[in-house]
Design a protein around this motif. Sequence first.
Motif, PDB file in Angstrom:
ATOM      1  N   LEU A 154      -2.975  12.687   8.181  1.00 38.75           N
ATOM      2  CA  LEU A 154      -2.473  11.444   8.764  1.00 38.75           C
ATOM      3  C   LEU A 154      -1.038  11.197   8.340  1.00 38.75           C
ATOM      4  N   GLN A 155      -0.740  11.436   7.068  1.00 41.01           N
ATOM      5  CA  GLN A 155       0.615  11.192   6.572  1.00 41.01           C
ATOM      6  C   GLN A 155       1.625  12.157   7.189  1.00 41.01           C
ATOM      7  N   LEU A 156       1.195  13.381   7.466  1.00 34.52           N
ATOM      8  CA  LEU A 156       2.085  14.339   8.112  1.00 34.52           C
ATOM      9  C   LEU A 156       2.462  13.881   9.517  1.00 34.52           C
ATOM     10  N   ILE A 157       1.507  13.269  10.198  1.00 38.23           N
ATOM     11  CA  ILE A 157       1.741  12.805  11.573  1.00 38.23           C
ATOM     12  C   ILE A 157       2.477  11.465  11.563  1.00 38.23           C
ATOM     13  N   SER A 158       2.066  10.594  10.632  1.00 38.50           N
ATOM     14  CA  SER A 158       2.648   9.248  10.562  1.00 38.50           C
ATOM     15  C   SER A 158       3.003   8.934   9.108  1.00 38.50           C
ATOM     16  N   PRO A 159       4.184   9.403   8.655  1.00 42.82           N
ATOM     17  CA  PRO A 159       4.564   9.301   7.229  1.00 42.82           C
ATOM     18  C   PRO A 159       4.573   7.879   6.672  1.00 42.82           C
ATOM     19  N   ASP A 161       2.460   5.483   7.448  1.00 40.59           N
ATOM     20  CA  ASP A 161       1.168   4.817   7.604  1.00 40.59           C
ATOM     21  C   ASP A 161       0.674   4.294   6.249  1.00 40.59           C
ATOM     22  N   PRO A 162       0.523   2.979   6.083  1.00 42.17           N
ATOM     23  CA  PRO A 162       0.138   2.429   4.779  1.00 42.17           C
ATOM     24  C   PRO A 162      -1.260   2.859   4.326  1.00 42.17           C
ATOM     25  N   SER A 163      -2.191   2.979   5.271  1.00 45.50           N
ATOM     26  CA  SER A 163      -3.563   3.311   4.880  1.00 45.50           C
ATOM     27  C   SER A 163      -3.649   4.704   4.271  1.00 45.50           C
ATOM     28  N   SER A 164      -2.848   5.653   4.782  1.00 46.13           N
ATOM     29  CA  SER A 164      -2.884   7.000   4.217  1.00 46.13           C
ATOM     30  C   SER A 164      -2.349   7.001   2.789  1.00 46.13           C
ATOM     31  N   LEU A 165      -1.295   6.215   2.544  1.00 46.56           N
ATOM     32  CA  LEU A 165      -0.726   6.127   1.193  1.00 46.56           C
ATOM     33  C   LEU A 165      -1.728   5.532   0.214  1.00 46.56           C
ATOM     34  N   LEU A 166      -2.455   4.497   0.665  1.00 49.77           N
ATOM     35  CA  LEU A 166      -3.449   3.867  -0.198  1.00 49.77           C
ATOM     36  C   LEU A 166      -4.586   4.833  -0.525  1.00 49.77           C
ATOM     37  N   MET A 167      -5.083   5.524   0.504  1.00 52.32           N
ATOM     38  CA  MET A 167      -6.211   6.424   0.274  1.00 52.32           C
ATOM     39  C   MET A 167      -5.823   7.633  -0.574  1.00 52.32           C
ATOM     40  N   LEU A 188       4.045   2.378  -1.801  1.00 54.66           N
ATOM     41  CA  LEU A 188       3.328   1.647  -0.747  1.00 54.66           C
ATOM     42  C   LEU A 188       3.742   0.180  -0.733  1.00 54.66           C
ATOM     43  N   SER A 189       3.777  -0.439  -1.906  1.00 50.64           N
ATOM     44  CA  SER A 189       4.165  -1.853  -1.988  1.00 50.64           C
ATOM     45  C   SER A 189       5.583  -2.069  -1.459  1.00 50.64           C
ATOM     46  N   ALA A 190       6.453  -1.125  -1.764  1.00 46.28           N
ATOM     47  CA  ALA A 190       7.836  -1.222  -1.290  1.00 46.28           C
ATOM     48  C   ALA A 190       7.892  -1.132   0.232  1.00 46.28           C
ATOM     49  N   LYS A 191       7.117  -0.222   0.797  1.00 47.18           N
ATOM     50  CA  LYS A 191       7.095  -0.067   2.256  1.00 47.18           C
ATOM     51  C   LYS A 191       6.554  -1.323   2.916  1.00 47.18           C
ATOM     52  N   LEU A 192       5.478  -1.872   2.341  1.00 42.45           N
ATOM     53  CA  LEU A 192       4.905  -3.093   2.912  1.00 42.45           C
ATOM     54  C   LEU A 192       5.860  -4.267   2.770  1.00 42.45           C
ATOM     55  N   GLY A 193       6.677  -4.238   1.721  1.00 42.03           N
ATOM     56  CA  GLY A 193       7.646  -5.300   1.521  1.00 42.03           C
ATOM     57  C   GLY A 193       8.721  -5.335   2.594  1.00 42.03           C
ATOM     58  N   LEU A 194       8.920  -4.190   3.256  1.00 41.69           N
ATOM     59  CA  LEU A 194       9.916  -4.119   4.324  1.00 41.69           C
ATOM     60  C   LEU A 194       9.387  -4.680   5.633  1.00 41.69           C
ATOM     61  N   ILE A 195       8.048  -4.815   5.702  1.00 40.74           N
ATOM     62  CA  ILE A 195       7.431  -5.351   6.914  1.00 40.74           C
ATOM     63  C   ILE A 195       7.485  -6.871   6.869  1.00 40.74           C
ATOM     64  N   SER A 196       7.711  -7.470   8.014  1.00 43.20           N
ATOM     65  CA  SER A 196       7.781  -8.922   8.098  1.00 43.20           C
ATOM     66  C   SER A 196       6.570  -9.566   7.439  1.00 43.20           C
ATOM     67  N   SER A 197       6.797 -10.614   6.632  1.00 40.87           N
ATOM     68  CA  SER A 197       5.689 -11.307   5.974  1.00 40.87           C
ATOM     69  C   SER A 197       4.735 -11.909   7.000  1.00 40.87           C
ATOM     70  N   THR A 198       5.273 -12.293   8.155  1.00 40.79           N
ATOM     71  CA  THR A 198       4.420 -12.841   9.214  1.00 40.79           C
ATOM     72  C   THR A 198       3.447 -11.796   9.717  1.00 40.79           C
ATOM     73  N   VAL A 199       3.946 -10.565   9.900  1.00 39.95           N
ATOM     74  CA  VAL A 199       3.075  -9.470  10.341  1.00 39.95           C
ATOM     75  C   VAL A 199       2.004  -9.206   9.302  1.00 39.95           C
ATOM     76  N   ASN A 200       2.398  -9.162   8.042  1.00 35.93           N
ATOM     77  CA  ASN A 200       1.441  -8.912   6.959  1.00 35.93           C
ATOM     78  C   ASN A 200       0.358  -9.978   6.911  1.00 35.93           C
ATOM     79  N   GLU A 201       0.752 -11.231   7.086  1.00 39.33           N
ATOM     80  CA  GLU A 201      -0.189 -12.339   6.983  1.00 39.33           C
ATOM     81  C   GLU A 201      -1.133 -12.398   8.179  1.00 39.33           C
TER      82      GLU A 201
END
Length: 220
Positions: A154-159, A161-167, A188-201
């Motif tokens: 999954l990470q090779l196809i979608s580098p 992707d947060p779920s692949s990093l977590l797993m 992973l936390s850094a990548k998620l931090g770049l995503i809009s907080s609205t999207v995360n919530e």
Amino acid sequence: LAIQKKTNLLFSLEKYLPQISSENLFEWELLKGQAYIVDGENELALRQFRSALKMKPNDVRVLNTVALIYIRNIWYEDANSLIQKSLDMDSTNHKTWTLKGDLHLAQQDFKQALSSYQYAYSLRPDDIVVLRTLAALHLRKNEMEEVAKYATELQLISPQDPSSLLMLAWTKISNNELDSARESLANLSAKLGLISSTVNEQNPVMLYIRGTAEFIQGND
């Protein structure tokens, strides 16, 4: 409009139906059915979806679209009938096998869900949804080698992707590679931090991934 529960406004547009194409008419039938669901009118919704199916009774994409709506509304028997019809028409459609896995997963039949997703994977090994779900199912069974296999693909196809990093971090923890796991989780936390907080919530999956990553790292 249906999602925003402005169903009265949506239904008022029906007067324009004579002006739309047959393809758009089909989409309208689906939209109207979903509006009935929003209003809690499940019987009317079912009638609407069945009306849409009569327009394209032998179209696999249509059957699968309606089956997905049925699954989301816990109409499992109706969903299963449509999925089986789709498979009878095209037994090598990986999306139908994925949908069959979704149905089994919704029914908490994890063994059959895994079997369906694995067959979907054999037909289309680069499908991101299938890879993500297979990794998650194996994680549930604590089968870390399989988790690593699918999460890595999954990470090779979608580098990103947060779920692949977590797993993958989970697999490192299970192998006692704690420093590497912490590095992965920080990334992973850094990548998620770049995503809009609205999207995360607003995205429960993102909330789960972010919360899990921070919990493992010991953050509040």
